[in-house]
Design a protein around this motif. Structure first.
Motif: not given
Length: 429
Positions: A194-214
């Motif tokens: 939502k933050f990126l969408h509101d900023k107008g920054f396109p993402y389009g690359h969500l998948h489990a390997s693109n989410v780091m766990l901290d």
């Protein structure tokens, strides 16, 4: 070289290739691509990456390569190296290098400015970029190495440094996450989308390997992918559905895939999903239905705001005090907007081509089916019978007309005089 044996072997090999190419991970594998399309996949990308990285180190001598991280990602044209800083030898970092993709619509100047802007992006659910640079053909980014790995490593109980195929293609145990983890991680990921969408920054690359766990916090990776114009991991799925035609709806659809993987410990067998296996809560199924069901794929995706209001995520308490910061100059925001529109236009065009190809294939398949061939044979027989009847009737009419004209008082026709056209010939039967 027996003919029948070769035909049988050819059929078997075709079936084997069909199985490989319908497996999402295997079909993206470099070996498969090189076998099926050697002309377009002949380059040695590791060599190209090393050349680019070596050139970078000439101007930035404080960094040092520890070892290449071979095949840890799924992309053929993206390479990873384990790094260290010379005066801090115990700290480990990861350098990623990637060249441009088919959706790179930013000008070289805007592209390089936006890549260099990424280290200034601060958000509790975005993994911090330590250093970023780019030239007219590629980008190079450095982030801290995380021993725990990504969300996908947690789901598949994998070691982060292992090759992608080894980690995820054939897991020993399939097990989803706990309900509370699904709720918390899902909420965090939706918040950053939502933050990126509101900023107008396109993402389009969500998948489990693109989410780091901290710890218990999810942090999004690879914001640079959309700037580079790289294809999405789930592109073969969402190009099938014409209602998923914006980058926001792409993110929501990809979130559905991620939620399925968190819930069941594996990706869906096919999309759309016709029925969902039992889940830890019906609230999970409700979100999955809104993103992966036949109805959702046919009618379109909900927004991230709508998903955040659903019972699965609405009661999750987020305990972060870090204030998001990502200042994008107005000129670059406009460049991003124009690039985003171009990406969406290409997506819509591709979806249109796939839709037309599907229709053509269906028509050909229907036309060539056994039942259809039988129908055509029956129609042909009926037609030939009808024309035979018509011909015999026509012949008898002609015969009776010629007899009538011969019995009248008028003088007989001479052979040289033309025969007048019979009106009966043109009368409809």
């Amino acid at each position: 070289m027996d003919r029948e044996f070769i035909a049988e072997r050819q059929k078997g090999l075709q079936n084997y290739l069909n199985v490989i190419t319908t497996n999402h991970i295997l079909s993206n594998c470099e070996l498969v691509k090189k076998f099926l399309d050697p002309n377009n996949y002949s380059a040695n990308y590791t060599e190209i990456a090393l050349q680019q990285v070596s050139m970078f180190f000439r101007s930035e001598p404080k960094w040092e390569v520890v070892e290449p991280l071979k095949d840890i990602g799924w992309r053929i044209r993206k390479k990873y190296f384990l790094m260290k800083i010379k005066n801090q030898p115990k700290e480990r970092l990861v350098l990623s290098w990637a060249d441009l993709g088919p959706d790179k619509y930013l000008s070289d100047k805007d592209f390089q400015c936006l890549i260099k802007l990424l280290p200034s992006c601060l958000h509790p659910y975005i993994y911090r970029v330590t250093f970023a640079t780019a030239n007219e053909s590629s980008a190079l980014l450095i982030r801290m190495f995380n021993e725990k790995g990504t969300l996908k490593d947690l789901i598949y109980k994998a070691k982060p440094k292992d090759p992608f195929l080894k980690k995820y293609c054939n897991p020993k145990k399939i097990q989803g996450l706990e309900l509370q983890q699904i709720k918390t991680y899902g909420r965090q990921i939706l918040e950053v989308l939502k933050f990126l969408h509101d900023k107008g920054f396109p993402y389009g690359h969500l998948h489990a390997s693109n989410v780091m766990l901290d710890g218990d916090t999810c942090r999004l990776l690879d914001l640079e992918n959309s700037l580079l114009g790289l294809p999405s991991f789930y592109r073969p799925y969402f190009t099938q559905f014409r209602k998923i035609n914006t980058l926001e709806s792409v993110d929501v659809h990809c979130f559905g895939h991620l939620l399925y993987e968190m819930t069941y410990g594996r990706p869906p067998d096919s999309v759309p999903v016709h029925s969902f296996p039992p889940a830890p809560s019906m609230a999970v199924v409700a979100v999955l239905e809104s993103t992966l069901s036949c109805e959702a794929c046919k009618n379109g995706m909900p927004t991230t705001s709508r998903l955040l209001q659903m019972p699965l995520f609405s009661d999750v308490l987020l305990t972060t005090s870090e204030k998001p910061q990502f200042k994008i100059p107005t000129k670059l925001k406009e460049a991003l907007r124009i690039a985003k529109e171009s990406v969406e236009k290409r997506l819509i065009e591709e979806q249109k081509q796939i839709h037309q190809h599907r229709r053509l294939t269906r028509a050909q398949s229907h036309h060539g089916s056994e039942e259809e061939r039988k129908k055509r044979k029956i129609l042909a027989r009926k037609k030939s019978k009808r024309s035979a009847i018509e011909n015999s009737e026509e012949h008898s009419t002609k015969y009776s007309n010629s007899n009538n004209s011969g019995s009248g008082a008028s003088s007989p026709l001479t052979p040289s005089s033309p025969t007048p056209p019979s009106t009966a010939e043109h009368a409809p039967f």
